[in-house]
Design a protein around this motif. Structure first.
Motif, PDB file in Angstrom:
ATOM      1  N   TYR A  71      -0.571  -0.066  -4.149  1.00 51.41           N
ATOM      2  CA  TYR A  71      -2.103  -0.512  -4.455  1.00 51.41           C
ATOM      3  C   TYR A  71      -3.119  -0.196  -3.354  1.00 51.41           C
ATOM      4  CZ  TYR A  71       0.258  -3.168  -7.973  1.00 51.41           C
ATOM      5  OH  TYR A  71       1.026  -3.665  -9.251  1.00 51.41           O
ATOM      6  N   ARG A  72      -4.115   0.526  -3.729  1.00 53.18           N
ATOM      7  CA  ARG A  72      -5.108   0.831  -2.372  1.00 53.18           C
ATOM      8  C   ARG A  72      -6.622   0.363  -2.808  1.00 53.18           C
ATOM      9  NH1 ARG A  72      -2.273   6.063   0.418  1.00 53.18           N
ATOM     10  NH2 ARG A  72      -0.358   5.025   0.890  1.00 53.18           N
ATOM     11  N   ASN A  73      -7.311   0.016  -1.877  1.00 55.30           N
ATOM     12  CA  ASN A  73      -8.625  -0.503  -2.256  1.00 55.30           C
ATOM     13  C   ASN A  73      -9.586   0.793  -2.062  1.00 55.30           C
ATOM     14  OD1 ASN A  73     -10.957  -2.023  -2.682  1.00 55.30           O
ATOM     15  ND2 ASN A  73     -10.662  -3.644  -1.372  1.00 55.30           N
ATOM     16  N   ALA A 124      10.170  -0.731   1.332  1.00 53.53           N
ATOM     17  CA  ALA A 124      11.619  -0.813   0.835  1.00 53.53           C
ATOM     18  C   ALA A 124      12.595  -0.241   1.486  1.00 53.53           C
ATOM     19  CB  ALA A 124      11.696   0.180  -0.525  1.00 53.53           C
ATOM     20  N   GLN A 125      12.174   0.727   2.445  1.00 54.14           N
ATOM     21  CA  GLN A 125      13.272   1.189   3.718  1.00 54.14           C
ATOM     22  C   GLN A 125      13.736   0.049   4.404  1.00 54.14           C
ATOM     23  OE1 GLN A 125      12.121   4.395   6.389  1.00 54.14           O
ATOM     24  NE2 GLN A 125      10.364   5.010   4.775  1.00 54.14           N
ATOM     25  N   ILE A 126      13.016  -0.965   4.753  1.00 57.00           N
ATOM     26  CA  ILE A 126      13.053  -1.738   5.594  1.00 57.00           C
ATOM     27  C   ILE A 126      14.018  -2.920   5.076  1.00 57.00           C
ATOM     28  CG2 ILE A 126      12.289  -3.898   6.927  1.00 57.00           C
ATOM     29  CD1 ILE A 126      11.469  -1.189   8.202  1.00 57.00           C
ATOM     30  N   GLY A 137       4.908  13.195   2.009  1.00 62.42           N
ATOM     31  CA  GLY A 137       5.290  12.948   3.455  1.00 62.42           C
ATOM     32  C   GLY A 137       6.537  12.618   3.761  1.00 62.42           C
ATOM     33  N   ALA A 138       7.012  13.208   4.910  1.00 68.28           N
ATOM     34  CA  ALA A 138       8.376  12.998   5.131  1.00 68.28           C
ATOM     35  C   ALA A 138       8.566  12.887   6.786  1.00 68.28           C
ATOM     36  CB  ALA A 138       9.235  13.979   4.668  1.00 68.28           C
ATOM     37  N   GLY A 139       9.819  12.627   7.272  1.00 65.51           N
ATOM     38  CA  GLY A 139      10.019  12.635   8.641  1.00 65.51           C
ATOM     39  C   GLY A 139      11.444  12.172   8.856  1.00 65.51           C
ATOM     40  N   PHE A 186      16.528  10.402   7.668  1.00 65.10           N
ATOM     41  CA  PHE A 186      14.886  10.939   7.234  1.00 65.10           C
ATOM     42  C   PHE A 186      14.497  10.042   6.195  1.00 65.10           C
ATOM     43  CE2 PHE A 186      17.965  13.877   4.978  1.00 65.10           C
ATOM     44  CZ  PHE A 186      17.377  13.471   3.608  1.00 65.10           C
ATOM     45  N   ALA A 187      13.434  10.133   5.955  1.00 66.37           N
ATOM     46  CA  ALA A 187      12.723   9.404   4.947  1.00 66.37           C
ATOM     47  C   ALA A 187      11.609  10.092   4.180  1.00 66.37           C
ATOM     48  CB  ALA A 187      12.029   7.959   5.436  1.00 66.37           C
ATOM     49  N   PHE A 188      11.182  10.069   3.096  1.00 65.88           N
ATOM     50  CA  PHE A 188      10.172  10.736   2.559  1.00 65.88           C
ATOM     51  C   PHE A 188       9.472   9.706   1.445  1.00 65.88           C
ATOM     52  CE2 PHE A 188      14.199  11.738   0.076  1.00 65.88           C
ATOM     53  CZ  PHE A 188      13.642  11.278  -1.121  1.00 65.88           C
ATOM     54  N   GLY A 189       8.166  10.292   1.383  1.00 67.17           N
ATOM     55  CA  GLY A 189       7.423   9.610   0.221  1.00 67.17           C
ATOM     56  C   GLY A 189       6.556  10.454  -0.676  1.00 67.17           C
ATOM     57  N   MET A 190       6.655  10.390  -2.006  1.00 67.04           N
ATOM     58  CA  MET A 190       5.788  11.276  -2.670  1.00 67.04           C
ATOM     59  C   MET A 190       5.006  10.488  -3.701  1.00 67.04           C
ATOM     60  SD  MET A 190       8.956  12.927  -4.740  1.00 67.04           S
ATOM     61  CE  MET A 190       9.924  13.138  -3.703  1.00 67.04           C
ATOM     62  N   PHE A 231       6.161   5.573  11.103  1.00 65.99           N
ATOM     63  CA  PHE A 231       7.487   5.306  11.258  1.00 65.99           C
ATOM     64  C   PHE A 231       8.455   6.375  10.923  1.00 65.99           C
ATOM     65  CE2 PHE A 231       6.461   6.280   6.865  1.00 65.99           C
ATOM     66  CZ  PHE A 231       5.061   5.508   6.564  1.00 65.99           C
ATOM     67  N   THR A 232       7.973   7.710  11.105  1.00 63.86           N
ATOM     68  CA  THR A 232       8.822   8.720  11.286  1.00 63.86           C
ATOM     69  C   THR A 232       8.423   9.574  12.656  1.00 63.86           C
ATOM     70  OG1 THR A 232       7.493   9.892   9.729  1.00 63.86           O
ATOM     71  CG2 THR A 232       9.257   9.104   8.915  1.00 63.86           C
ATOM     72  N   GLU A 233       9.364  10.199  12.937  1.00 65.96           N
ATOM     73  CA  GLU A 233       9.185  11.088  14.275  1.00 65.96           C
ATOM     74  C   GLU A 233      10.283  12.105  14.704  1.00 65.96           C
ATOM     75  OE1 GLU A 233       6.441  11.309  16.171  1.00 65.96           O
ATOM     76  OE2 GLU A 233       7.320  12.811  17.290  1.00 65.96           O
ATOM     77  N   HIS A 264       1.645   5.469  -8.221  1.00 63.45           N
ATOM     78  CA  HIS A 264       3.246   5.254  -7.859  1.00 63.45           C
ATOM     79  C   HIS A 264       3.887   6.224  -6.835  1.00 63.45           C
ATOM     80  CE1 HIS A 264       2.218   3.675 -12.057  1.00 63.45           C
ATOM     81  NE2 HIS A 264       3.400   3.120 -12.121  1.00 63.45           N
ATOM     82  N   GLN A 265       4.528   5.853  -6.267  1.00 61.25           N
ATOM     83  CA  GLN A 265       5.171   6.405  -5.066  1.00 61.25           C
ATOM     84  C   GLN A 265       6.632   6.367  -5.547  1.00 61.25           C
ATOM     85  OE1 GLN A 265       3.994   4.939  -1.307  1.00 61.25           O
ATOM     86  NE2 GLN A 265       2.479   6.498  -1.044  1.00 61.25           N
ATOM     87  N   ILE A 266       7.402   7.508  -5.012  1.00 54.19           N
ATOM     88  CA  ILE A 266       8.985   7.242  -4.919  1.00 54.19           C
ATOM     89  C   ILE A 266       9.031   7.504  -3.323  1.00 54.19           C
ATOM     90  CG2 ILE A 266      11.040   8.347  -5.478  1.00 54.19           C
ATOM     91  CD1 ILE A 266       9.760   9.241  -8.220  1.00 54.19           C
ATOM     92  N   GLU A 267       9.712   6.408  -2.815  1.00 56.18           N
ATOM     93  CA  GLU A 267      10.179   6.585  -1.504  1.00 56.18           C
ATOM     94  C   GLU A 267      11.770   7.015  -1.234  1.00 56.18           C
ATOM     95  OE1 GLU A 267       8.058   5.362   0.623  1.00 56.18           O
ATOM     96  OE2 GLU A 267       9.130   5.483   2.443  1.00 56.18           O
ATOM     97  N   GLY A 268      12.056   7.719  -0.464  1.00 56.11           N
ATOM     98  CA  GLY A 268      13.312   8.106  -0.332  1.00 56.11           C
ATOM     99  C   GLY A 268      13.922   7.732   1.270  1.00 56.11           C
ATOM    100  N   SER A 317       0.854  -1.163  -0.147  1.00 59.27           N
ATOM    101  CA  SER A 317       0.045   0.058  -0.092  1.00 59.27           C
ATOM    102  C   SER A 317       0.763   1.227  -0.074  1.00 59.27           C
ATOM    103  CB  SER A 317      -0.928   0.100   1.310  1.00 59.27           C
ATOM    104  OG  SER A 317      -0.155  -0.089   2.503  1.00 59.27           O
ATOM    105  N   GLN A 318       2.193   1.279   0.100  1.00 60.22           N
ATOM    106  CA  GLN A 318       3.113   2.262   0.171  1.00 60.22           C
ATOM    107  C   GLN A 318       4.468   1.661  -0.033  1.00 60.22           C
ATOM    108  OE1 GLN A 318       3.232   3.847   4.167  1.00 60.22           O
ATOM    109  NE2 GLN A 318       3.517   1.754   5.116  1.00 60.22           N
ATOM    110  N   THR A 319       5.645   2.509  -0.515  1.00 63.19           N
ATOM    111  CA  THR A 319       6.812   1.922  -1.146  1.00 63.19           C
ATOM    112  C   THR A 319       7.547   1.984   0.298  1.00 63.19           C
ATOM    113  OG1 THR A 319       7.231   4.132  -1.576  1.00 63.19           O
ATOM    114  CG2 THR A 319       6.867   2.523  -3.471  1.00 63.19           C
TER     115      THR A 319
HETATM  116  N1  PHE Z   1       4.185   6.205   3.077  1.00 60.25           N
HETATM  117  C1  PHE Z   1       3.674   7.314   3.280  1.00 60.25           C
HETATM  118  C2  PHE Z   1       2.292   7.461   2.590  1.00 60.25           C
HETATM  119  O1  PHE Z   1       2.072   6.483   1.737  1.00 60.25           O
HETATM  120  C3  PHE Z   1       4.612   8.403   2.948  1.00 60.25           C
HETATM  121  C4  PHE Z   1       5.895   8.618   3.641  1.00 60.25           C
HETATM  122  C5  PHE Z   1       7.111   7.704   3.326  1.00 60.25           C
HETATM  123  C6  PHE Z   1       5.875   9.305   4.903  1.00 60.25           C
HETATM  124  C7  PHE Z   1       8.171   8.090   4.056  1.00 60.25           C
HETATM  125  C8  PHE Z   1       7.023   9.623   5.741  1.00 60.25           C
HETATM  126  C9  PHE Z   1       8.287   8.882   5.222  1.00 60.25           C
HETATM  127  O2  PHE Z   1       1.540   8.208   2.711  1.00 60.25           O
END
Ligand code: PHE
Length: 344
Positions: free
Chosen positions: A200-202, A179-181, A289-291, A311-315, A257-259, A214-218, A174-176
């Motif tokens: 994918y989300r229902n 891949a972080q893990i 989203g990020a953190g 830090f991580a982010f997802g767009m 997963f972010t704080e 599609h997402q791009i995880e960082g 449901s999110q990328t």
């Molecule tokens: N995975 C989160 C989402 O799908 C986005 C996110 C990624 C937030 C990484 C923080 C860090 O909404």
């Protein structure tokens, strides 16, 4: 007998004279020279003639045969040339005419956007995760548990997540963020990766939401990484992607997963912050989203949060493409209508 041969001769020469095609010539050849022809019959029956007759008829029959043959061949050559010329004339190619138009394909806008964003992050030292660290068919363990998302978290609700029949815990991610893990379990800090891919989300499909997007995880993990680093990287990305220093806004948010967590808004590209239909009057558009990676997540993968931070982010790729190109319906990315696709 002599008269008969004479008649054959004049009939044959007349026919040759009137022949219009090489096919006619072949017909005439069969009629006058084949084994079953009159002339050939005469030659076959020479033995029944008197010696005197033989002496006259034999050479005459041969002479006429040769004459017909020669005439046939000459006429054949003539007609063959004529037919060839006609054919060449007809099949002539005018090389000065414009060529026929061959439509050419191009890269899908989504792929273009993923490539463009990936290149921006590659320019800042990030690299793409290996495919095996970013699977689309995932387990709840990577998609949720390891990301500090407890079993009773609403994001796990069957209404949001597609479960498979493979095994109870196997889902379409449901999110990328999984891949972080995978990445942190298979490589040691410093880590600097991005993971683009499908999620994918229902949900019910609308102009803003699709079941597949599609997402791009960082993810960046190293020593002494602070929120300022996250801010700098995000602002640099936005500056390059949107082509100018657009005002951005970091809003306090929450992800398990972010704080701390933030959502990043960019000033609405449609109204430049005045407020319009696209930004629901707020003047801002949420793009990612990020953190800072939650210490619990670092501990889950065996990285000491006292030593390392990150830090991580997802767009959302569709969202970023829609904002940049003023696309007003997410379904346009998936309908494969060339009238849409060829504009980019
Ligand atoms: N995975 C989160 C989402 O799908 C986005 C996110 C990624 C937030 C990484 C923080 C860090 O909404």
């Amino acid at each position: 007998m002599q008269q008969t041969i004479e008649n054959i001769r004049s009939k044959a020469l007349e026919a040759i004279k009137n022949a219009l095609t090489t096919d006619n010539i072949e017909e005439i050849r069969v009629e006058f020279l084949s084994r079953k022809s009159e002339l050939n019959n005469i030659k076959k029956n020479l033995k029944d003639l008197s010696n005197e007759e033989k002496r006259i008829i034999g050479p005459l029959a041969n002479k006429v045969t040769t004459e017909i043959e020669t005439q046939l061949n000459e006429k054949y050559q003539e007609l063959y040339q004529k037919e060839l010329n006609e054919k060449l004339e007809k099949e002539q190619i005018d090389v000065t005419l414009p060529g026929s138009y061959l439509p050419y394909g191009k890269t899908h806008l989504l792929t273009q956007t993923i490539n463009e964003i990936s290149e921006i992050f590659e320019g800042m030292g990030f690299s793409l995760v290996k495919n095996e660290n970013s699977p689309e068919v995932e387990t709840e363990y990577f998609n949720f548990d390891m990301l500090n998302i407890p079993a009773d978290h609403p994001a796990r609700d069957v209404q949001d997540t597609f479960y498979t029949t493979v095994a109870p815990n196997v889902i379409l991610r449901s999110q990328t963020s999984g891949a972080q893990i995978h990445e942190m379990l298979t490589s040691k800090p410093p880590i600097r990766v991005i993971a683009p891919g499908r999620v994918y989300r229902n949900e019910s499909v609308s102009a803003r939401k699709n079941n597949l997007f599609h997402q791009i995880e960082g993810l960046l993990v190293d020593k002494d990484i602070t929120f300022a680093d996250l801010k700098g990287v995000m602002n640099e990305f936005i500056r390059i992607y949107f082509g100018s220093a657009r005002p951005t806004r970091f809003r306090n948010s929450f992800f398990p997963f972010t704080e701390p967590s933030a959502e990043i808004d960019v000033q609405c590209i449609m109204c430049n912050g005045k407020g319009c239909r696209v930004c629901s009057g707020s003047g801002w558009l949420e793009i990612l989203g990020a953190g800072m990676v939650d210490p619990n997540v670092l501990r889950n993968v065996g990285i000491d949060p006292e030593v390392y931070s990150g830090f991580a982010f997802g767009m959302g790729v569709e969202r970023l493409a829609m904002l940049k190109w003023a696309v007003d319906d997410i379904r346009l990315f998936f309908n494969n209508d060339v009238r849409f696709l060829k504009q980019f």
